[in-house]
Design an enzyme around this catalytic site. Sequence first.
Site, PDB file in Angstrom:
ATOM      1  N   ASP A   1       4.574   0.334   4.045  1.00 57.63           N
ATOM      2  CA  ASP A   1       3.367  -0.181   4.712  1.00 57.63           C
ATOM      3  C   ASP A   1       2.916  -0.749   3.943  1.00 57.63           C
ATOM      4  OD1 ASP A   1       0.992  -0.446   5.889  1.00 57.63           O
ATOM      5  OD2 ASP A   1       0.291   1.211   5.447  1.00 57.63           O
TER       6      ASP A   1
ATOM      7  N   GLN B   1       0.975  -1.282   0.011  1.00 59.42           N
ATOM      8  CA  GLN B   1       0.059   0.132   0.020  1.00 59.42           C
ATOM      9  C   GLN B   1       0.714   1.195   0.255  1.00 59.42           C
ATOM     10  OE1 GLN B   1      -4.134  -0.228   1.739  1.00 59.42           O
ATOM     11  NE2 GLN B   1      -2.816   0.806   3.281  1.00 59.42           N
TER      12      GLN B   1
ATOM     13  N   GLU C   1      -3.779   9.195  -0.847  1.00 59.27           N
ATOM     14  CA  GLU C   1      -2.730   9.940  -0.052  1.00 59.27           C
ATOM     15  C   GLU C   1      -1.282  10.622  -0.312  1.00 59.27           C
ATOM     16  OE1 GLU C   1      -1.176   7.560   2.725  1.00 59.27           O
ATOM     17  OE2 GLU C   1      -3.425   7.027   3.494  1.00 59.27           O
TER      18      GLU C   1
ATOM     19  N   SER D   1      -5.865   7.970   5.263  1.00 57.97           N
ATOM     20  CA  SER D   1      -6.569   7.695   3.455  1.00 57.97           C
ATOM     21  C   SER D   1      -7.315   9.215   2.906  1.00 57.97           C
ATOM     22  CB  SER D   1      -6.602   6.503   3.297  1.00 57.97           C
ATOM     23  OG  SER D   1      -8.006   5.638   3.686  1.00 57.97           O
TER      24      SER D   1
ATOM     25  N   ASP E   1      -0.346  -1.090  13.224  1.00 53.32           N
ATOM     26  CA  ASP E   1      -1.989  -0.455  12.578  1.00 53.32           C
ATOM     27  C   ASP E   1      -2.887  -1.218  12.720  1.00 53.32           C
ATOM     28  OD1 ASP E   1      -3.335   1.201  11.933  1.00 53.32           O
ATOM     29  OD2 ASP E   1      -2.854   0.815   9.686  1.00 53.32           O
TER      30      ASP E   1
ATOM     31  N   LYS F   1      -3.636   6.662  15.375  1.00 50.99           N
ATOM     32  CA  LYS F   1      -5.180   6.894  14.927  1.00 50.99           C
ATOM     33  C   LYS F   1      -6.070   7.327  15.797  1.00 50.99           C
ATOM     34  CE  LYS F   1      -3.399   4.410  10.721  1.00 50.99           C
ATOM     35  NZ  LYS F   1      -4.266   3.272   9.705  1.00 50.99           N
TER      36      LYS F   1
END
Length: 428
Positions: free
Chosen positions: A243, A164, A206, A368, A313, A338
């Site tokens: 990531d 990603q 992003e 995102s 994450d 986050k």
Amino acid sequence: MSAVVKSIKAREILDSRGNPTVEADVVLSDGSFGRAAVPSGASTGSHEAVELRDGDKSRYNGLGVQKAVTNVNTAIAKAISGFKASDQQGLDNLLIELDGTPNKAKLGANAMLATSLAVAHAAAASCHMPLYRYLNNCDEYILPVPMFNILNGGKHASNSTDFQEFMVMPTGAKSFAEALRMGTEVYHSLKKVLKGMNQNTTVGDEGGFAPSLPTNKDAVEVILKAIEKAGYRPGEDIFIALDPASSELYQDGKYTLATENKTLSSAEMVDYWCGWVEKYPIISIEDGLFEDDWDGWKMLTKKIGSKVQLVGDDFYVTNIKRLERGIKENASNSILIKLNQIGTLSETIAAIKMANNSAWTAVVSHRSGETEDTTIADLAVAMNAGQIKTGAPCRAERTAKYNRLLRIEEELGGKAKYPGKEAFFNLK
């Protein structure tokens, strides 16, 4: 006398993907005002707090957030009216109690977070302080090393790599402003490299480029070329961070790398990463394995955890209970933070503190689907997190955070420290 919450008003606004999200405005008894907007993720961990969506297909393809907005304007507004704005922990506890579910499914983490952050902004305004100082009033602050997501694949782009995000981290900079310049120069250099290869230079969610590269390794190779063409040394001035969002690659106990025509077991995936770390100047890997592959995570940490930052994450979803287990089992050495994965400011701060107390790093992150809200920039500085992940130096919802950090660094002057490679204090 401390200011109390006089009113709160929520509304449905759009995020950077054109999807609805929640924004809240808070006014205190002394007239102080605070506003916050909530982001939204594309690749979400299954253990995240619930983002309440309407599901009404006739509006915004079912992605409306009117229910969450109504929850703020009715139940939450009633509960927090007259509440002392400076008691953030008390306010967040009240919201958690009011919701009453383990995953914030009743009120919605989006409704709760918009409230939590808007009150914090209003309380900071009431104290005549910037948010970072209000959250942590100290003599010296650490500015974060940015993770620039300059090449997008996976769920953030179509026709691209399996993984990603491919990022660069300017550890060799002397200040945040210099780090921003270095990252931006590499970003523009990458555009030229891709154009020279007749590759697509459209950008993903992003702000990173989303070319159609044959393999995942090609993505790293073009970034290394871009770093050198910008006049920097890979592995000295600038490191690579990844990531792969491996939960998106995992099915029936195997990892599928479609561009490489490979299906790997957990142990093979661990060896795959070990091979990459040997070959490339990689300093950080986030979600290198599936979110519930605890054995794989432990194996990876055992093998390369002393020299590479291994960030959870989807693995931890900013959740203290999962983080606690990760620390106990030595499953990684870092957590991605986050706000909307957990849904309140207090719980987010608690997760950062828990990580730091165990000599783990904490990387403050965007989603995102972002807005122009810059809370995470202040949070990264307030908590001296040392790292921030907020996209490419492109698209206003990303640059808003970088520009906020520039202003904070300028405001702090000699009281601001850019950590460079010291941000990875737990690596050998």
